[in-house]
Motif scaffolding. Structure first.
Motif, PDB file in Angstrom:
ATOM      1  N   ALA A   1       0.834  -1.218  -0.239  1.00 31.43           N
ATOM      2  CA  ALA A   1      -0.151   0.105  -0.041  1.00 31.43           C
ATOM      3  C   ALA A   1       0.818   1.149  -0.082  1.00 31.43           C
ATOM      4  CB  ALA A   1      -0.894  -0.092   1.122  1.00 31.43           C
ATOM      5  N   LYS A   2       2.227   1.148   0.442  1.00 30.16           N
ATOM      6  CA  LYS A   2       2.950   2.226   0.325  1.00 30.16           C
ATOM      7  C   LYS A   2       3.184   2.861  -1.125  1.00 30.16           C
ATOM      8  CE  LYS A   2       5.499   1.152   4.590  1.00 30.16           C
ATOM      9  NZ  LYS A   2       6.798   0.861   5.116  1.00 30.16           N
ATOM     10  N   ALA A   3       3.177   1.774  -2.054  1.00 27.63           N
ATOM     11  CA  ALA A   3       3.380   2.229  -3.485  1.00 27.63           C
ATOM     12  C   ALA A   3       2.026   2.598  -4.259  1.00 27.63           C
ATOM     13  CB  ALA A   3       3.854   1.107  -4.122  1.00 27.63           C
ATOM     14  N   SER A   4       0.981   1.826  -3.611  1.00 23.51           N
ATOM     15  CA  SER A   4      -0.311   2.057  -4.184  1.00 23.51           C
ATOM     16  C   SER A   4      -1.575   1.225  -3.497  1.00 23.51           C
ATOM     17  CB  SER A   4      -0.589   1.233  -5.503  1.00 23.51           C
ATOM     18  OG  SER A   4      -1.856   1.311  -6.328  1.00 23.51           O
ATOM     19  N   ARG A   5      -2.619   1.955  -2.817  1.00 27.69           N
ATOM     20  CA  ARG A   5      -3.426   1.276  -2.154  1.00 27.69           C
ATOM     21  C   ARG A   5      -4.461   0.324  -2.742  1.00 27.69           C
ATOM     22  NH1 ARG A   5      -5.796   5.138   2.796  1.00 27.69           N
ATOM     23  NH2 ARG A   5      -3.780   5.580   3.930  1.00 27.69           N
ATOM     24  N   ARG A   6      -4.351   0.912  -3.916  1.00 32.14           N
ATOM     25  CA  ARG A   6      -5.435   0.182  -5.213  1.00 32.14           C
ATOM     26  C   ARG A   6      -4.781  -1.218  -5.341  1.00 32.14           C
ATOM     27  NH1 ARG A   6      -7.756   3.146 -10.302  1.00 32.14           N
ATOM     28  NH2 ARG A   6      -8.830   4.051  -8.699  1.00 32.14           N
TER      29      ARG A   6
END
Length: 270
Positions: free
Chosen positions: A48-53
């Motif tokens: 999620a640090k890069a992308s929550r989706r």
């Protein structure tokens, strides 16, 4: 997986490889330990640090794998069940306006006009529209089975769409074609559509937003949730969710319509 769209299959394969690299040596017996859920959630939190989706998508795939295995007795538990979501995106403003539609039709290449009208007047997904064939249109209705849900939908064809379809008419194969007269690939269509939107100055909305726009326009026309669901193939709950929080954005047209209806039912003193 067999019934998935090709792009979804590719996405799943990519995520399955990531999951294998991370948890390939995780002991199956450890799935019964309540602490294993924390391990999987820590993996999701890291992604999620890069992308929550993408973190949610990876969790969804992992949960689906474990659910399948658990249902067949291959594992004793699914610690990823009901994990909730990290991403809470809103598409409240992502609705095609009448100006967007007019500008697209005025500037975008002619072979992309029909996809726009089809989406707005049927509320169907891009993948299903690209597969639509002339045999599914009888002059009054378009009949299809949605690839994502399997729902069978019969859509009465509105006049603007009918005029465009009948003007082409008499063909076989798929309705939506490239300039070379060949069926679209999903990637090819997505690329051409993006270029056309850029050319027309359409920003903030995508082809996928046309489905929600169709729901919104039907609601503004006074259609009930049941009527909308019959056309688009959504569940009633999904229609209600779209209208409540994602697309409708409390359009002033609904307020005006509501007051007009109230006025008709109210005796107003002279």
């Amino acid at each position: 997986v067999v019934d998935m769209a090709e792009r979804t299959k590719r996405d799943y394969v990519k995520l399955i490889k990531i999951i294998e690299a991370e948890f390939g040596d995780f002991p199956l017996s450890g799935l019964a330990d309540r602490r294993s859920r924390a391990i999987f959630m820590a993996w999701r939190d890291q992604r999620a640090k890069a992308s929550r989706r993408q973190a949610d998508y990876g969790w969804q795939v992992l949960a689906r794998i474990l659910s399948w295995a658990n249902g067949r007795g291959l594992v004793v538990a699914n610690p990823c069940e009901k994990g909730g979501r990290l991403y809470r995106g809103s598409r409240a403003a992502n609705v095609w306006t009448n100006d967007d539609e007019a500008r697209f039709l005025a500037i975008a290449p002619p072979h992309l006009h029909l996809p726009l009208i089809l989406a707005l007047w049927t509320g169907q997904r891009q993948g299903d529209l690209l597969k639509l064939t002339w045999t599914q249109y009888d002059g009054r209705y378009i009949r299809l089975q949605q690839g994502k849900t399997g729902a069978r939908v019969t859509v009465p064809v509105g006049k603007p769409l009918k005029e465009r379809l009948d003007a082409i008419g008499g063909r076989i194969g798929q309705i939506l074609l490239t300039t070379e007269g060949t069926p679209w690939t999903e990637d090819g269509f997505r690329s051409s559509w993006g270029k056309a939107c850029k050319l027309a100055g359409i920003v903030g909305v995508t082809f996928n937003d046309l489905r929600g726009t169709a729901v919104t326009r039907l609601a503004l026309a006074g259609c009930t949730e049941a009527e909308i669901a019959t056309i688009t193939g959504h569940s009633l709950r999904d229609v209600r969710s779209i209208l409540d929080s994602h697309y409708l954005n409390r359009d002033i047209g609904l307020g005006e319509s509501a007051i007009a209806k109230l006025e008709k039912r109210t005796e107003i003193p002279n």
